[in-house]
Design an enzyme around this catalytic site. Structure first.
Site, PDB file in Angstrom:
ATOM      1  CE  LYS A 200      -3.698  -1.738  -2.398  1.00  0.00           C
ATOM      2  NZ  LYS A 200      -4.677  -0.799  -2.406  1.00  0.00           N
ATOM      3  CE  LYS A 252      -6.373  -4.514  -0.730  1.00  0.00           C
ATOM      4  NZ  LYS A 252      -6.181  -3.275  -1.061  1.00  0.00           N
TER       5      LYS A 252
HETATM    6  C1  PBG Z   1      -7.042   0.256  -4.094  1.00  0.00           C
HETATM    7  C2  PBG Z   1      -7.618  -0.736  -3.564  1.00  0.00           C
HETATM    8  C3  PBG Z   1      -7.695  -2.083  -4.396  1.00  0.00           C
HETATM    9  C4  PBG Z   1      -8.146  -2.944  -3.457  1.00  0.00           C
HETATM   10  C5  PBG Z   1      -8.783  -2.175  -2.410  1.00  0.00           C
HETATM   11  N1  PBG Z   1      -8.341  -0.961  -2.006  1.00  0.00           N
HETATM   12  C6  PBG Z   1      -6.707  -2.744  -5.225  1.00  0.00           C
HETATM   13  C7  PBG Z   1      -5.751  -2.145  -5.976  1.00  0.00           C
HETATM   14  O1  PBG Z   1      -4.595  -1.793  -5.393  1.00  0.00           O
HETATM   15  O2  PBG Z   1      -5.606  -2.208  -7.368  1.00  0.00           O
HETATM   16  C8  PBG Z   1      -7.825  -4.392  -3.672  1.00  0.00           C
HETATM   17  C9  PBG Z   1      -8.886  -5.391  -3.116  1.00  0.00           C
HETATM   18  C10 PBG Z   1      -9.335  -6.716  -3.956  1.00  0.00           C
HETATM   19  O3  PBG Z   1      -8.259  -7.190  -4.278  1.00  0.00           O
HETATM   20  O4  PBG Z   1     -10.014  -7.741  -2.959  1.00  0.00           O
HETATM   21  N2  PBG Z   1      -8.050   1.046  -3.858  1.00  0.00           N
END
Ligand code: PBG
Length: 331
Positions: A200, A252
């Site tokens: 991520k 992601k």
């Molecule tokens: C954190 C989380 C995020 C997303 C999913 N889970 C945001 C982040 O890390 O700031 C992003 C999902 C998206 O942008 O569609 N709980």
């Protein structure tokens, strides 16, 4: 002047007719390999639009029922739930409260469609903390990895007890998969599966999501999310998570990280998923609204590219709509 020799090899032969193109297509899409992310907001009686994500809403506990029923009817494989609480605190206590919005929503959704699709929950603290970080802070204001693991262990048990079948660990803390697996196994939830958001990245493409969950974050997540330039490290994170017991690993965002996705897909012995995040959604919607691109074709192409790069399943805000198109067979 002599004419050029006729080409000996003619790849265009297989592109001649729609039927031929369909027959030799390497990447098909199926509703079963789509997951719909859903926001459920505490204290609202009607769905609330999200300005930066046209077409996506924060659901009420009532309106979410129809949304998941529609997803199930379209053949979507699963839903990923996010909670938007009314109040936040330093430790994100709403996340471990059985009556916290995400856990209540999980029970509602599991009740509604738990047999038809896979009910999944975001296991992270950022929606619930007043500082907006994915973990708890130490005395110096840094995200405290190991103290956060204790919070994740508690969250996992409440989410599993609420009916989540697959926990989406999105906080990027070291050791989170092992910690949550241990907590689940020790409490009679050996059957509850773990989806690790392994690679991520600290991405600008999460911008609209932070609107969607009304994030209070100041600063950034660069001490825990990956540096967008790092390919090898994305693979490393996935390998660590598989070793710790992840049932599924994820990359992601998706669109800007297809190389990482391909690397992980080539090396992984467990399913590999990808999350087409909020910014990827909003960019296509915005361009389509201007008439600058063909919305439907762009949506299909973007998801197909993610599948082609190696994702077994794609989380996308278009899941239900796309599933509908695929079932019409008019892709
Ligand atoms: C954190 C989380 C995020 C997303 C999913 N889970 C945001 C982040 O890390 O700031 C992003 C999902 C998206 O942008 O569609 N709980």
């Amino acid at each position: 002047m002599t004419s050029a020799p006729a080409p000996r090899v003619r790849p265009r032969r297989l592109r001649e007719t729609p039927a031929l193109r369909r027959l030799v297509s390497e990447t098909r899409l199926d509703p079963a390999e789509l997951v719909l992310p859903i926001f459920v907001r505490e204290g609202v009686t009607e769905p609330m639009p999200i300005a930066s994500m046209p077409g996506v809403v924060q659901h009420s506990l009532d309106s979410v029922k129809q949304a998941v029923a529609d997803a199930a009817a379209a053949g979507v494989g699963g839903v990923m739930l996010f909670g938007v609480p009314e109040t936040r605190d330093a430790t994100g206590s709403c996340g471990t409260d059985p009556n916290g919005i995400l856990n209540v929503a999980t029970r509602v959704v599991a009740d509604e469609v738990g047999d038809a699709l896979v009910v999944q929950t975001d296991l992270c603290l950022d929606e619930f903390t007043d500082h907006g970080h994915c973990g708890v802070l130490d005395a110096l204001g840094r995200v405290d990895n190991d103290a956060t693991l204790e919070r994740y262990r508690e969250m996992a048990l409440v989410q599993a007890a609420s009916g989540s079948q697959l926990l989406g660990l999105s906080g990027m803390m070291d050791g989170q998969v092992a910690a949550v697996r241990d907590a689940l196994d020790g409490a009679g939830f050996a059957h509850t599966a773990i989806l690790a958001y392994s690679a991520k990245y600290a991405s600008a493409f999460y911008g609209p999501f932070r609107d969607a969950v009304e994030s209070t974050l100041e600063g950034d997540r660069r001490t825990y999310q990956l540096d967008p330039g790092n390919r090898r490290e994305g693979l490393r994170e996935a390998m660590i998570d598989i070793d710790e017991g992840a049932d599924v690993v994820m990359v992601k965002p998706a669109g800007s990280y297809l190389d990482v996705l391909a690397d992980v897909a080539a090396a992984s012995e467990v399913p590999v998923w990808a999350y087409q995040v909020s910014g990827e959604y909003s960019m296509i919607e915005a361009a389509a609204m201007h008439g600058w691109i063909d919305r439907r074709r762009a949506v299909i192409e973007s998801v197909r590219g993610i599948r082609r790069a190696g994702a077994d399943v794609v989380l996308t805000y278009w899941a239900t709509e796309l599933a509908g198109w695929l079932r019409e067979g008019t892709e």
